[in-house]
Structures are given as structure tokens and as C-alpha cells.
Design an enzyme around this catalytic site. Structure first.
Site, PDB file in Angstrom:
ATOM      1  N   GLU A 157      -5.211   2.394  -3.258  1.00 15.73           N
ATOM      2  CA  GLU A 157      -4.083   2.117  -2.354  1.00 15.73           C
ATOM      3  C   GLU A 157      -4.102   0.648  -1.957  1.00 15.73           C
ATOM      4  O   GLU A 157      -4.007   0.287  -0.773  1.00 15.73           O
ATOM      5  CB  GLU A 157      -4.162   3.028  -1.125  1.00 15.73           C
ATOM      6  CG  GLU A 157      -4.227   4.502  -1.495  1.00 15.73           C
ATOM      7  CD  GLU A 157      -4.434   5.423  -0.312  1.00 15.73           C
ATOM      8  OE1 GLU A 157      -4.797   4.934   0.775  1.00 15.73           O
ATOM      9  OE2 GLU A 157      -4.243   6.638  -0.467  1.00 15.73           O
ATOM     10  N   CYS A 186      -1.585  10.839   7.633  1.00 15.68           N
ATOM     11  CA  CYS A 186      -1.667   9.652   8.487  1.00 15.68           C
ATOM     12  C   CYS A 186      -0.296   9.039   8.754  1.00 15.68           C
ATOM     13  O   CYS A 186      -0.052   8.498   9.840  1.00 15.68           O
ATOM     14  CB  CYS A 186      -2.607   8.614   7.866  1.00 15.68           C
ATOM     15  SG  CYS A 186      -2.189   8.161   6.176  1.00 15.68           S
TER      16      CYS A 186
END
Length: 646
Positions: A316, A412
Site C-alpha cells: 500500500e 479503517c
């Protein structure tokens, strides 16, 4: 960092009109998103992945039996929900929501251990594993989110219970970590607690919290690397993540030696935000210069036009300069949110429209795209090009999903969106002693206390669809001060009128802010007119995938083509250089958006041959572009931001 630094205004000092672009979304947080996310956290959304986050707290508090379920950082979802709900109470006092928040706080307090420790994973599942794997286990990350929630709740309601809980937690951490005898010299694998401790310091005045934040930042990247020492102490023989390196969590160098954004994009944004906070609080010029260097690297070489960050799904992460593939983009919603956090902090250190411009770009594009128009479905990943069949069949596109999800097992992003949108009023304005700054445009009312007294400023606008912004000034008594209004970097022509008389803008503008100083009387008006033509934006030649292509932008909004309007095969559409595009507001479409329309060309294969010596034939076709943030709300189909131009 010379001279005065800005003071951002509390959400309570700003009221955004319910009919405003952002006002609708702030109200949506309270009316839809907070209730929906509460149901998701309690596993009551049909078809959504299991959360178990609230039940974990019930088990840790001794109110239920069972096993821990979820990621090691599952607690953070509850913390972010609490923070978002607290901001909602600041914006919209609501006894029913306040009672629900109080009940959750009571539950969290019951789950806290006698020594101040708070983490349901280790309380339920691994009590002997506390603080033994900072690299992977997110204990400090979760603590940071609870600290942020405690500060927000106290400031919004004046109630101290959650603040007491998180202060005990911070005291426990301060007793365990630091450079004193017998303390651990570690720091979090996922930065977050650093910026949270600065917030806690600001509300409590306890210097030890600021010092602990500085310790975590300053210790990062020193050799021997703490993560390697603790891995050796655990007897670890191989990494659980094949892609992990010190750079993944920005621990490859001491922070002041870092000059390029590397590793996990969200971690980087939280770390850089904390660095900016510490540069401000400690007047640390070297930390500030590091932030500026990293800012330039991120925004000039490693940021998507949407304000998205992280071009690789592997880790990521950031990769290298100008490597910004649109279809393989990761561009996690949380990374754009973190960019907003960082930009907002940089504005306090240095008044420059560059920071507000990026903050605005991320908000209208890379952040808002992460949520459906109704607020109940979410993107984790925000690509700039989607071909459904490629997503379904290519291994390197497995991270991309074709429609927003009701929830995630790793959730998240949804509560992060909620807390940012709920706190958005505090991003619009700032002040120093005798200057009131306008960073973002929204129909709103702000009350600011300047050196010579109270000032109320009314802002009226149809932004971002219209470029006219009107201000009315109401000082408590006639008062001399400066009204500093941002002239966005995307705007090539701006006009300012004061009480109907046009002012020469050029002498007024300093670092992108038109500074109007005068003796203000009640009812004085300032009218700002920002030209909003449709612009074709071209990427740096180093951005390989955008070569020969343009993106369409009007004002702060980036547009895209969708299959729903233009049919399949979007890569076959060519926008002639001379083609004119017009902007039309369509109130019935996608919640009310400006649509760009014009005429383009579409390539048509002359035969079924895979390769040919002649260029394909072309036919004229209508072209329609919608705001990027609104894509994916009309079913599955192709989408692209970058369009071929000839």
C-alpha cells in the site's frame, strides 16, 4: 516557520449551512453515517463482513464471554467512531447520540486494565504479548486513536471521563517508553500515537505527553533498528510479511534525514503530520525543513491528480517519482485523509496556498470518492481507471473492487471518513492575532476573536459548482484587521470587490492569499469571483500512463468518464484538441453535480485483425464527464480520469 503561526478554529466556532456542498455531508455524518457505522460495528448490517469490534470490548470488560475476533487493530474502529460522534455532538447537540456515546465510553472504561493498559486483543487473546512486537501489533496505533477520541470528546462536550481513560493510558505508555533506565526505546510500526499525544498535551498541558511524542519521532530509524532487536528477542526466524522493510514504516533513516516519501502511504502521512506538529510546538526548524522537503516530493512527484497517494498495492506504498499508474493505483482513502491532516498542519507552520490547494484537491476528489453518495458503502482503494473484465481476470488488479462495499474486515477507512467529515468545519478558517484566514469555501458562519475583539464572518457561495463567493463582515465594534482569502492555484483569473468597488488583486496577494486590511464596519462586503473554465490538465512527461492524455478539471473538481454515459471502451475515446466542453449543473443527477459535455471521437476497428498498418477509423460521439468522486454510484462499469487527446 518565521513569525506568527496560525491558530485553527474549533468546529464549534464555525457553522456550515445545511444546504452547502459540505454542509450536506456533515449533516449526513450525523443522520446516516454514524448510525450506520454503529450497526456495522455491532454486526447488524446484513451481508457486511463481521466486525465484532464492540463485542470485543464487552468481552474484555467482563460483560460477555467469547473469543477475540478481528485484526489486531480492531479497537481503532471503535475509537474513530467515538471521535466522529464527538465531532457530531459539537456540530449538532443531540441527547440521544450523547447518551449512546456515554455508554460506549463506559464500556471502554470497563475494558481498561488497572494499570491503564487498553487493548482488547491483548486483554482477551494474548496478555503475555504486550509491547513485545511494536512492528506489527498496532498497540500504540490503537492507543493513539483512543487518545484522539478522548480529546475530541472532552472539547466537544466538556465531559472528562474518556479524557481520564486515555490520560491513564498515555501515562502507562510514558512509564514504559522513553530513554530513561529500564524503559523501552521502541516506537510504533504504524505511526499515529505521535500526533495524538500532541493533541493530548495541548488540552491537558502535561509536558510529558509532548516529550513522549518527540521521543517516538526522534527515535525512529536510529541504529540498531529497534524492530530488529525486538524480533531477535522474540526468536523470530522469518518475517510474517514478505514485503516488509524498514522503509515500509519509514524507519529506514532518522526522520530528519528522510528526503523522499517511501513505504506505506498512510503511515507516512500520520508520521509527517506528527512531525509538523512537533516542529510547531518545539520551534524545530530542522524538522520543519524536513517536512517541506517531503511535502515537495509527495505533491510534485508522487501524488495522483485526485490527491490519491500510494501507487502500489504491494505494501500500500509509494514507489518512485512519477510512477502513478491509474488502473493499478492503490490510493487508499485513508492516505488522502492523512494528506488532509498533514496539509492542515503545514498551514499552521507556513501560510501558503499550496497547502490549502492540496487539502482542497484531496477533499473534493481522493477523500470523497471513498464513500457512496448515501454514505453507506465505501471504497478502500481509489483507482483512476477501471475496466471490469481486467479487474476480474488480472492478478495485479486484485486489490481493486468494482463497487463500494458495505463494510470491510479491515475497516479503517469508513470511520476515518466519518471523523474527517464531522470535523471539517475546523478546516475552513484560521487566525493569527489580527488576521482572519479563509482556506476553504463553503456557505458558513464563523466567529473569531482577534486582537481587537470579536468578528463574525458570513460566507455565501455555491462552490464548488460556482466561483462566486460573498463575505459579510460583522465586527463587534469598528475594527482594523486583515481578511486573508485564498486565491486557489487552479484559478487563472480572480476579481475582488470591497463594498462594490473592484480592487487590484495583484498587490493584495501574498503567498496565494488576498490580504484585505481596513477598518471594518458592520455589514462590509467582500465579493470574490473565481473564473471556472473547464481546464485540460496534463501530467509531467515522466508519468508514463498519462502520456498523450489529459484530465478534465473545473475549479477544484476532477472529472472522469463513466461507461454509464459514454458506453464501453473508454480507451477508444479521443478528445480533439480544439473540442469545446461546456459545464452544466444537473440537480437530478448524482445528488446534484456539474456535468461536462462536448463532442469527441471514437476509434472504430476497420477489421477483426489484431494488428494493422492503417490507423482505425473514427466517428464523432458525444462525451459526458462527471465528478470523479461520484463515479461508481450507478452500477458496475468502466471509468477513466485520463483521456487521450489529439
Amino acid at each position: 516557520m518565521e513569525g506568527k503561526t496560525l491558530e485553527h478554529l474549533d468546529p464549534g466556532a464555525v457553522r456550515v449551512a445545511a444546504a452547502d456542498f459540505w454542509g450536506k455531508r456533515i449533516l449526513q455524518v450525523k443522520e446516516t453515517i454514524i448510525p450506520y457505522q454503529w450497526e456495522a460495528l455491532n454486526d447488524r448490517v446484513p451481508g457486511a463482513p463481521k466486525s465484532h469490534a464492540v463485542e470485543n470490548f464487552r468481552i474484555a470488560a467482563g460483560l460477555a464471554s467469547g473469543e477475540f475476533y478481528g485484526w489486531v487493530f480492531q479497537d481503532s474502529d471503535v475509537a474513530k467512531w467515538l471521535e466522529a460522534a464527538s465531532y457530531c455532538l459539537w456540530n449538532f447537540p443531540d441527547p440521544e447520540l450523547e447518551q449512546k456515546v456515554d455508554e460506549v465510553i463506559d464500556l471502554v472504561a470497563q475494558a481498561q486494565r488497572p494499570d491503564g493498559y487498553l487493548n482488547t486483543y491483548f486483554t482477551i487473546k494474548d496478555p503475555e504479548g504486550r509491547w513485545k512486537n511494536l512492528r506489527d501489533n498496532h498497540e500504540l496505533y490503537c492507543a493513539g486513536h483512543f487518545i484522539e477520541a478522548g480529546v475530541a470528546h472532552y472539547r466537544a462536550t466538556g465531559k472528562g471521563k474518556l479524557l481520564e481513560v486515555v490520560s491513564r493510558l498515555a501515562d502507562h505508555i510514558a512509564d514504559r517508553f522513553g530513554d530513561g533506565p529500564g524503559k523501552l526505546r521502541g516506537y510504533p510500526g504504524h505511526p499515529e500515537i505521535e500526533l495524538a499525544l500532541v493533541k493530548l498535551y495541548r488540552v491537558t498541558g502535561e509536558r510529558r505527553y509532548l516529550d513522549l511524542a518527540a521521543f517516538f519521532v526522534n527515535e525512529r530509524g536510529k541504529t540498531p533498528l529497534y524492530f530488529e532487536l525486538e524480533a531477535r528477542a522474540r526468536g523470530e526466524k522469518e518475517l510474517p510479511w514478505p514485503f516488509w522493510t524498514p522503509a515500509y514504516c519509514q524507519a529506514h533513516l532518522p526522520v530528519r534525514e528522510q528526503q523522499e516519501a517511501v513505504g506505506h502511504a498512510v503511515r507516512a502521512m500520520y508520521l509527517y503530520s506528527a512531525m509538523a506538529d512537533l516542529a510547531l510546538e518545539l520551534r524545530d526548524a530542522t524538522l520543519f525543513e524536513t517536512c517541506r522537503t517531503l511535502w515537495e516530493n509527495v505533491t510534485e512527484r508522487r501524488m495522483y491528480i485526485t490527491g490519491g497517494l500510494g501507487s502500489s498495492a504491494q505494501g500500500e506504498a509509494f514507489t518512485f517519482d512519477y510512477d502513478l499508474p491509474p488502473d493499478r493505483a492503490y490510493a487508499e482513502t485513508c492516505a488522502s485523509i492523512g494528506l488532509v491532516f498533514w496539509a492542515h498542519r503545514m498551514l499552521r507552520l507556513e501560510v501558503d496556498r499550496t497547502y490549502a490547494d492540496v487539502m482542497e484537491r484531496a477533499l473534493y476528489n481522493g477523500v470523497l470518492s471513498g464513500m457512496s453518495l448515501d454514505g453507506t458503502a465505501y471504497f478502500y482503494v481509489n483507482p483512476l481507471e477501471v475496466v471490469p473484465e481486467a479487474v476480474q481476470k488480472r492478478h495485479d488488479l486484485q486489490h481493486v473492487v468494482l463497487s463500494r462495499q458495505r463494510w470491510f474486515s479491515c475497516a479503517c477507512c469508513p470511520p476515518n471518513l466519518a471523523r474527517l467529515l464531522a470535523s471539517l468545519p475546523s478546516y475552513l478558517y484560521s487566525k493569527d492575532g489580527e488576521t482572519l484566514y479563509v482556506h476553504l469555501f463553503a456557505e458558513s458562519e464563523v466567529t473569531a476573536y482577534l486582537e481587537k475583539g470579536r468578528v463574525v464572518l458570513l460566507q455565501k457561495t455555491g462552490y464548488p459548482w460556482e466561483g462566486d463567493i460573498h463575505f459579510e463582515v460583522f465586527p463587534e465594534t469598528p475594527q482594523e484587521f486583515t481578511l486573508a482569502v485564498r486565491i486557489p492555484g487552479w484559478c487563472r483569473e480572480a476579481k475582488v470587490r470591497v463594498n462594490g468597488e473592484e480592487a487590484d488583486v495583484s498587490p493584495l496577494v501574498e503567498r496565494g492569499y488576498a490580504k484585505i486590511r481596513r477598518l471594518w464596519q458592520k455589514g462590509d462586503r467582500v465579493d470574490l469571483s473565481l473564473a471556472m473554465p473547464v481546464e485540460r490538465v496534463r501530467a509531467h512527461p515522466g508519468v508514463r500512463d498519462a502520456s498523450g492524455k489529459v484530465a478534465l478539471q473545473r475549479g477544484p473538481v476532477v472529472f472522469c468518464l463513466e461507461e454509464a454515459d459514454n458506453g464501453p471502451g473508454l480507451s477508444q475515446i479521443v478528445l480533439p484538441e480544439e473540442a469545446k466542453l461546456c459545464a452544466t449543473f444537473r440537480p437530478e443527477l448524482l445528488g446534484g453535480v456539474v456535468v461536462l459535455s462536448g463532442e469527441a471521437e471514437r476509434e472504430v476497428a476497420a477489421s477483426s485483425h489484431l494488428y494493422a498498418f492503417r490507423r482505425p477509423e473514427r466517428r464523432r460521439v458525444p462525451l459526458t464527464a462527471i465528478p470523479y468522486y461520484a463515479w461508481g454510484n450507478r452500477g458496475v462499469g468502466e471509468m477513466t480520469v485520463w483521456i487521450r487527446e489529439e
